[in-house]
Design an enzyme around this catalytic site. Structure first.
Site, short mmCIF file in Angstrom:
data_model
loop_
_atom_site.label_atom_id
_atom_site.label_comp_id
_atom_site.label_asym_id
_atom_site.label_seq_id
_atom_site.Cartn_x
_atom_site.Cartn_y
_atom_site.Cartn_z
N LYS A 22 0.83 -1.21 0.00
CA LYS A 22 0.00 0.00 0.00
C LYS A 22 0.87 1.26 0.00
CE LYS A 22 -1.89 1.83 4.01
NZ LYS A 22 -1.55 3.26 4.01
N ASN A 23 1.84 1.32 0.91
CA ASN A 23 2.60 2.57 1.06
C ASN A 23 3.51 2.87 -0.13
OD1 ASN A 23 1.29 3.02 3.43
ND2 ASN A 23 3.03 2.58 4.77
N ARG A 92 -4.28 9.74 3.91
CA ARG A 92 -3.07 10.46 4.29
C ARG A 92 -2.21 10.75 3.05
NH1 ARG A 92 -0.56 13.56 7.93
NH2 ARG A 92 1.64 13.13 8.12
N CYS A 116 -5.37 7.84 9.13
CA CYS A 116 -5.68 7.32 10.46
C CYS A 116 -5.36 8.34 11.53
CB CYS A 116 -4.84 6.07 10.72
SG CYS A 116 -5.37 4.65 9.78
N ARG A 121 0.48 14.07 13.44
CA ARG A 121 0.87 13.89 12.04
C ARG A 121 0.94 15.19 11.23
NH1 ARG A 121 -1.87 8.63 9.46
NH2 ARG A 121 0.25 8.16 8.83
N PRO A 122 1.76 16.12 11.66
CA PRO A 122 1.89 17.37 10.90
C PRO A 122 2.59 17.14 9.57
CG PRO A 122 3.54 17.29 12.64
CD PRO A 122 2.69 16.06 12.81
N ILE A 123 2.54 18.14 8.66
CA ILE A 123 3.28 18.05 7.40
C ILE A 123 4.27 19.21 7.27
CG2 ILE A 123 1.57 16.67 6.12
CD1 ILE A 123 0.68 19.32 4.75
N ASP A 124 4.71 19.71 8.43
CA ASP A 124 5.61 20.87 8.43
C ASP A 124 6.91 20.60 7.67
OD1 ASP A 124 5.85 19.08 10.72
OD2 ASP A 124 7.51 20.35 11.36
N ASP A 303 4.03 0.34 12.16
CA ASP A 303 2.80 -0.24 11.60
C ASP A 303 2.55 -1.67 12.08
OD1 ASP A 303 2.33 2.10 10.29
OD2 ASP A 303 2.92 1.39 8.30
N ILE A 325 7.42 6.47 17.33
CA ILE A 325 7.11 7.26 16.12
C ILE A 325 5.86 8.13 16.32
CG2 ILE A 325 6.76 7.16 13.59
CD1 ILE A 325 9.40 5.81 14.35
N ARG A 395 -9.21 -0.25 3.87
CA ARG A 395 -8.37 0.74 3.19
C ARG A 395 -6.99 0.18 2.90
NH1 ARG A 395 -6.85 5.31 6.40
NH2 ARG A 395 -5.40 4.40 5.94
C1 UD1 Z 1 4.26 6.69 6.57
C2 UD1 Z 1 3.35 5.53 6.30
C3 UD1 Z 1 2.77 5.00 7.61
C4 UD1 Z 1 3.87 4.71 8.62
C5 UD1 Z 1 4.82 5.89 8.75
C6 UD1 Z 1 6.02 5.58 9.62
C7 UD1 Z 1 2.49 6.04 4.12
C8 UD1 Z 1 1.33 6.50 3.30
N1 UD1 Z 1 2.28 5.97 5.43
O1 UD1 Z 1 3.45 7.73 7.14
O2 UD1 Z 1 2.05 3.81 7.32
O3 UD1 Z 1 3.27 4.47 9.88
O4 UD1 Z 1 5.30 6.29 7.47
O5 UD1 Z 1 6.70 4.47 9.13
O6 UD1 Z 1 3.54 5.71 3.61
N2 UD1 Z 1 6.38 14.18 11.14
C9 UD1 Z 1 6.48 15.52 11.46
N3 UD1 Z 1 6.41 16.45 10.46
C10 UD1 Z 1 6.26 16.10 9.15
C11 UD1 Z 1 6.17 14.72 8.82
C12 UD1 Z 1 6.23 13.78 9.84
O7 UD1 Z 1 6.60 15.86 12.63
O8 UD1 Z 1 6.20 16.97 8.29
C13 UD1 Z 1 6.40 13.17 12.22
C14 UD1 Z 1 5.06 12.43 12.30
O9 UD1 Z 1 4.12 13.12 13.06
C15 UD1 Z 1 5.47 11.11 12.92
C16 UD1 Z 1 6.87 10.88 12.33
O10 UD1 Z 1 7.34 12.15 11.89
O11 UD1 Z 1 5.56 11.24 14.31
C17 UD1 Z 1 6.91 9.91 11.17
O12 UD1 Z 1 6.07 10.36 10.15
P1 UD1 Z 1 6.28 9.98 8.61
O13 UD1 Z 1 7.46 9.08 8.47
O14 UD1 Z 1 6.22 11.23 7.82
O15 UD1 Z 1 4.99 9.12 8.36
P2 UD1 Z 1 3.95 9.23 7.21
O16 UD1 Z 1 4.65 9.56 5.92
O17 UD1 Z 1 2.80 10.05 7.63
#
Ligand code: UD1
Length: 416
Positions: A22-23, A92, A116, A121-124, A303, A325, A395
């Site tokens: 999926k990812n 997501r 989920c 889960r910010p995108i900063d 996961d 995480i 999903r």
């Molecule tokens: C992806 C996977 C998810 C998996 C995760 C960690 C997909 C679609 N999803 O999620 O299944 O659980 O990797 O292996 O591939 N963070 C920030 N700022 C950001 C981005 C992330 O603080 O801009 C933090 C997140 O809140 C979290 C950590 O970094 O605590 C890891 O997040 P990230 O690796 O980005 O996970 P996803 O890409 O959301």
């Protein structure tokens, strides 16, 4: 609304064929936007997250064709750059459209993504990276407008974030000059994406390491790729095998991607046989307790933390499971406790007193992997388990009902 009903206690015997990851797939499909040609992706899992990605591609104006597990995308007809909130919120991974549209058209507009509820889960890190490449990011409540006259390669730092690594790859492959992504995530799904971009003509080095060096190119061409096997789906069924397996073979996997899980299961003295592209699991009455900490790849994956919790409630002694995480990935715990487990949450650590016997109950799949942990609990519990809100599970797990039924589980999906 759908629910899953499981009659527990039946041994699982036979073969489960694991689907494409999926990812990986949710990133590979949007990457087609970056090229001037046709992209063909096979071994795509047919799950609702992929339906949502296809829907966004079609909304943007791409031509998408599907034949069995193969998807062909021609994005040369794309007109739109703006993704409505109703589509962005479906998953997501809709955030990958930001990087792909920005990389190709220097403009995108999208709301905060869905997915989920397992923490903030910010995108900063994604947005900061876009800005460092020269884009201007403005936001109006939940809607982000990202645009640039030019994207210029630079040094980016992504703290091992999976999503930020992929999004910044997308926005830098067509940028001017050299981009270096430091502290890049090394998950196998990222390597899969790098390979497709390379097949399109992107110049990326450092594949599989935490430093990716991207020399921007003028254009990318059509290409093809196979989605790698889903290591999280595989891991879920491997844990099911430790709970109830009787010669349960989990096949079409890459065992190397599962080293951290296999190491833990071997420490627990589980009955596991590792073959070239499959593993065979047998249930054992006594497994040893273990202390686990989730880490970025190649560490133990977050996961699989929730599915693993279920197994640890059955072993001969107390275990701990620390989540490093996400700060709130514990919604499965109260339901497992209702089923008879004895788990305490201390800060980010689960303290699991075991062994305990699980009994069938009505429980809620609050998120994708919490749902998987409850399916595993239902398979090994005494009596009947009803899991509601299972849309979360569907999903991410292709044909989960059929796959488990085929190996002897008494499981059904019902409309309510
Ligand atoms: C992806 C996977 C998810 C998996 C995760 C960690 C997909 C679609 N999803 O999620 O299944 O659980 O990797 O292996 O591939 N963070 C920030 N700022 C950001 C981005 C992330 O603080 O801009 C933090 C997140 O809140 C979290 C950590 O970094 O605590 C890891 O997040 P990230 O690796 O980005 O996970 P996803 O890409 O959301």
């Amino acid at each position: 609304m759908k629910q899953i009903i499981i009659e527990g206690g039946h041994p699982l015997h036979g073969k489960i064929v694991v689907s494409g990851a999926k990812n990986s797939a949710v990133a590979l499909l949007p990457s087609a936007i970056l090229c001037d040609g046709v992209v063909t992706i096979d071994n795509v899992p047919m799950i609702s997250d992929i339906e949502a990605i296809k829907e966004i591609l079609v909304y943007l104006g791409a031509k998408v064709e599907c034949e069995n597990d193969k998807i062909t995308i021609d994005s040369r007809t794309i007109q739109n750059r703006v993704i409505p909130e109703s589509l962005a919120k479906k998953l997501r991974a809709s955030y990958y459209f930001m990087g792909a549209l920005l990389g190709k058209f220097k403009k995108t507009e999208m709301s905060f993504p869905g997915g989920c509820s397992i923490g903030a889960r910010p995108i900063d890190l994604h947005l900061k990276g876009f800005e460092d490449l020269g884009a201007k990011v403005s936001s109006n409540e939940n809607q982000y407008l990202v645009q640039a006259t030019k994207l210029i390669g630079t040094d980016l730092y992504v703290k091992h974030s999976v999503g930020a690594t992929v999004n910044l790859l997308f926005s830098s492959v067509l940028a001017d000059g050299i981009t270096i992504i430091h502290d890049a995530a090394k998950e196998p799904e990222i390597t899969n994406v790098v390979e497709l971009l390379q097949n399109m003509g992107a110049n990326i080095s450092g594949k599989g390491t935490d430093t990716l060096v991207i020399h921007g190119v003028e254009t990318l061409h059509g290409a093809s790729i196979s989605v790698i096997p889903d290591r999280i789906e595989a891991g879920t069924y491997i844990i099911a095998g430790a709970l109830c397996g009787n010669q349960l073979e989990i096949t079409n996997i890459n065992p190397e991607h599962l080293n951290s899980l296999i190491d833990i299961l071997q420490k627990m003295q589980a009955d596991i046989t590792i073959l070239k592209d499959s593993v065979i699991m047998n249930h054992k009455e006594t497994l040893l307790p273990v202390n686990i900490k989730t880490e970025v790849y190649p560490g133990f994956p977050t996961d699989l933390q929730q599915p693993m919790t279920t197994l640890l409630t059955t072993v001969s002694g107390n275990s701990t499971l620390e989540e490093t995480i996400y700060e709130n990935r514990f919604k499965h715990v109260s339901y497992l406790n209702e089923m008879g487990a004895s788990i305490k949450i201390e800060d980010r650590k689960l303290m699991i007193t075991a062994p305990t016997k699980l009994n069938g109950k009505t429980v809620v799949a609050t998120d994708l992997r919490a749902g998987a942990s409850l399916i595993l609990a239902g398979l090994s519990a005494l009596g009947e388990t009803t899991i509601t809100e299972v849309e979360h599970i569907l999903r991410g797990y292709e044909n989960i009902i059929e796959k488990l039924e085929n190996v002897g589980a008494k499981i059904k999906l019902e409309e309510i």
